[in-house]
Motif scaffolding. Structure first.
Motif, mmCIF file in Angstrom:
data_model
loop_
_atom_site.group_PDB
_atom_site.id
_atom_site.type_symbol
_atom_site.label_atom_id
_atom_site.label_comp_id
_atom_site.label_asym_id
_atom_site.label_seq_id
_atom_site.Cartn_x
_atom_site.Cartn_y
_atom_site.Cartn_z
ATOM 1 N N THR A 144 0.818 -1.416 -0.459
ATOM 2 C CA THR A 144 0.103 0.135 -0.109
ATOM 3 C C THR A 144 0.897 1.177 -0.310
ATOM 4 O O THR A 144 0.676 2.336 -0.881
ATOM 5 N N GLY A 145 1.934 1.239 1.137
ATOM 6 C CA GLY A 145 2.830 2.265 0.603
ATOM 7 C C GLY A 145 3.500 2.766 0.120
ATOM 8 O O GLY A 145 3.596 3.829 -0.944
ATOM 9 N N TYR A 146 3.792 1.659 -0.773
ATOM 10 C CA TYR A 146 4.980 2.040 -1.906
ATOM 11 C C TYR A 146 3.664 2.440 -3.042
ATOM 12 O O TYR A 146 4.007 2.871 -4.300
ATOM 13 N N ARG A 147 2.785 1.718 -3.268
ATOM 14 C CA ARG A 147 2.093 1.864 -4.093
ATOM 15 C C ARG A 147 1.184 3.735 -4.203
ATOM 16 O O ARG A 147 0.715 4.455 -5.512
ATOM 17 N N GLY A 148 1.158 3.799 -3.016
ATOM 18 C CA GLY A 148 0.371 4.725 -2.464
ATOM 19 C C GLY A 148 1.776 5.915 -2.799
ATOM 20 O O GLY A 148 1.534 7.493 -3.354
ATOM 21 N N ALA A 149 3.134 6.465 -2.459
ATOM 22 C CA ALA A 149 3.945 7.067 -2.506
ATOM 23 C C ALA A 149 4.149 7.061 -4.053
ATOM 24 O O ALA A 149 4.488 8.711 -4.682
ATOM 25 N N LEU A 150 3.799 5.838 -4.971
ATOM 26 C CA LEU A 150 4.085 6.619 -6.101
ATOM 27 C C LEU A 150 3.109 7.416 -7.085
ATOM 28 O O LEU A 150 3.504 8.519 -7.465
ATOM 29 N N ASN A 151 1.790 7.248 -6.755
ATOM 30 C CA ASN A 151 0.451 7.623 -7.292
ATOM 31 C C ASN A 151 0.868 9.227 -6.845
ATOM 32 O O ASN A 151 0.005 9.561 -7.471
ATOM 33 N N LEU A 152 1.012 9.639 -5.501
ATOM 34 C CA LEU A 152 0.866 10.794 -4.532
ATOM 35 C C LEU A 152 1.841 11.116 -6.181
ATOM 36 O O LEU A 152 2.703 13.013 -5.584
ATOM 37 N N GLY A 153 3.285 10.498 -6.286
ATOM 38 C CA GLY A 153 4.148 11.569 -7.148
ATOM 39 C C GLY A 153 5.407 11.680 -6.334
ATOM 40 O O GLY A 153 6.887 12.774 -6.341
ATOM 41 N N LEU A 154 5.926 10.628 -5.173
ATOM 42 C CA LEU A 154 6.606 11.259 -4.273
ATOM 43 C C LEU A 154 8.182 10.389 -4.776
ATOM 44 O O LEU A 154 9.186 10.696 -4.096
ATOM 45 N N ALA A 155 8.268 9.155 -5.331
ATOM 46 C CA ALA A 155 8.650 8.514 -5.338
ATOM 47 C C ALA A 155 8.787 7.850 -6.675
ATOM 48 O O ALA A 155 8.318 7.548 -7.165
ATOM 49 N N ALA A 156 10.553 7.639 -6.674
ATOM 50 C CA ALA A 156 10.517 6.929 -8.705
ATOM 51 C C ALA A 156 9.960 5.284 -8.048
ATOM 52 O O ALA A 156 10.964 4.816 -7.066
ATOM 53 N N GLY A 157 9.874 4.505 -8.367
ATOM 54 C CA GLY A 157 9.396 2.802 -8.584
ATOM 55 C C GLY A 157 10.444 1.827 -9.042
ATOM 56 O O GLY A 157 10.681 2.534 -9.658
ATOM 57 N N LEU A 158 10.961 1.179 -8.017
ATOM 58 C CA LEU A 158 11.984 0.646 -8.455
ATOM 59 C C LEU A 158 11.228 -0.797 -8.608
ATOM 60 O O LEU A 158 12.304 -2.138 -9.694
ATOM 61 N N GLY A 159 10.219 -1.248 -8.112
ATOM 62 C CA GLY A 159 9.883 -2.839 -8.261
ATOM 63 C C GLY A 159 9.435 -3.486 -6.622
ATOM 64 O O GLY A 159 9.833 -2.857 -6.038
ATOM 65 N N SER A 160 9.423 -4.573 -7.098
ATOM 66 C CA SER A 160 9.269 -5.546 -5.557
ATOM 67 C C SER A 160 10.808 -5.910 -5.534
ATOM 68 O O SER A 160 10.673 -6.546 -6.358
ATOM 69 N N ALA A 161 11.152 -6.534 -4.641
ATOM 70 C CA ALA A 161 12.245 -7.217 -4.111
ATOM 71 C C ALA A 161 12.092 -8.325 -5.017
ATOM 72 O O ALA A 161 13.841 -8.997 -5.535
ATOM 73 N N ALA A 162 11.594 -8.916 -4.884
ATOM 74 C CA ALA A 162 11.464 -10.658 -5.841
ATOM 75 C C ALA A 162 11.283 -10.574 -7.002
ATOM 76 O O ALA A 162 12.023 -11.476 -7.819
ATOM 77 N N ALA A 163 11.049 -9.133 -7.560
ATOM 78 C CA ALA A 163 11.100 -8.904 -9.168
ATOM 79 C C ALA A 163 11.560 -7.528 -9.227
ATOM 80 O O ALA A 163 10.123 -6.648 -9.387
#
Length: 336
Positions: free
Chosen positions: A258-277
């Motif tokens: 939830t935090g990962y998707r929320g941060a990306l949707n709010l434009g707070l950070a750049a997404g690198l994906g999950s540790a598993a992939a």
């Protein structure tokens, strides 16, 4: 005088985030003249827990929250492994404040706090008031002071990168993958890598430098001078947002979705994906963060404006309104 006990644990598996949040609560409560104690284990977070001694906050043996209620007005719990305890805490005469991260650590309480970027709808479990969103994110004093220092820092020729990814040794493999991705950008940088365990550090290309060390009390000093951070979507990401550090974020565990998707949707950070992939575009995402100063500025300004550093005081204000001076907590508070 209001008497507050903070209940949380840290370990190599749990990480240090829960204790970090409790330090922030202890600092602001002590500043108000409250009597504060901490109950729990601090393994893997000793450098954070040292702040309790500086504040003259006693560290008690890990205890059942209901047993603490008899000696305190407020029991504040930040723990995923503790279940439903509201009835017992109220019976002891204390108000129960519960910190949760979406469904993790969820329990009925007199006051519920979820400081996530985008809290999902919550089922009605009879809890009292709900305080939800990053407006309630707890920030330690050193974070808020570092936020001010970043305004006067000088830009360097090579970008300074800080990789800080979880408190446990199990993330060394993920750190290794991210370091290889940083190397593969082909760009110059100086990278401080804060991780427990022994990640595989790639051979640096010309103009690149990797410096590996365990997490410790010098983290905020590094972040003041950091141009780009790589972090998990947990407590540290909230601190990076408060500081205004442009960040590439990784989802380490399921409770960070939830935090990962929320941060990306709010434009707070750049997404690198999950540790598993890790995201297939992770190299290009890191390349953009290193090269594009305008993109870094946008991330910095957006994040710092949304996470302003006053979350704990907002929660303590609400607690104070629930506890008239000189009285013990009521058996129930319901302000819905």
């Amino acid at each position: 005088m209001t008497k507050l006990v903070l209940r949380a644990d840290a370990s190599g598996t749990i990480g240090a985030g829960h204790v970090s949040r409790m330090v922030a609560y202890a600092e602001r409560a002590v500043a108000r003249g409250w009597e504060v104690a901490f109950s729990g284990f601090v393994d893997n977070a000793e450098w954070l827990a040292a702040r309790f001694a500086e504040l003259s906050v006693p560290v008690l043996y890990s205890a059942v929250p209901a047993a603490l209620a008899e000696d305190f007005d407020v029991v504040l719990v930040d723990h995923y492994g503790i279940g439903e305890i509201r009835r017992e805490v109220n019976a002891g005469g204390a108000l129960l404040v519960s910190i949760e991260d979406d469904v993790f650590g969820r329990r009925a309480a007199d006051l519920v706090v979820d400081c996530g970027f985008a809290p999902a709808p919550r089922p009605d479990d009879g809890s009292g008031e709900l305080l939800r969103g990053v407006a309630y994110a707890p920030m330690r004093d050193v974070v808020r002071h570092a936020r001010e220092k970043r305004h006067t820092r000088e830009l360097t020729e090579r970008p300074h990168v800080t990789v800080v990814l979880g408190g446990g040794t199990e993330w060394a493999g993920t750190v290794s993958a991210l370091l290889h991705a940083l190397r593969d950008t082909g760009l110059p940088f100086v990278a401080d890598v804060l991780v427990r365990g022994e990640p595989v550090v790639p051979e640096a290309l010309p103009g690149q430098e990797f410096r590996v060390a365990p997490p410790g009390p010098g983290l905020l000093d590094l972040l003041v001078e950091t141009d780009v951070a790589v972090s998990a979507a947990g407590v540290t990401l909230l601190e990076l947002c408060c500081l205004g550090v442009p960040t590439g974020v990784v989802k380490l565990v399921d409770n960070q979705e939830t935090g990962y998707r929320g941060a990306l949707n709010l434009g707070l950070a750049a997404g690198l994906g999950s540790a598993a992939a890790l995201n297939d575009d992770v190299v290009e995402t890191l390349r953009t963060l290193l090269l594009d100063r305008e993109a870094r500025r946008r991330f910095s300004e957006t994040a710092a404006s949304i996470v302003d550093g006053h979350g704990v005081d907002r929660v303590l204000d609400r607690i104070e309104r629930s506890l008239p001076p000189g009285e013990k907590a009521p058996t129930s508070v319901d302000q819905r």
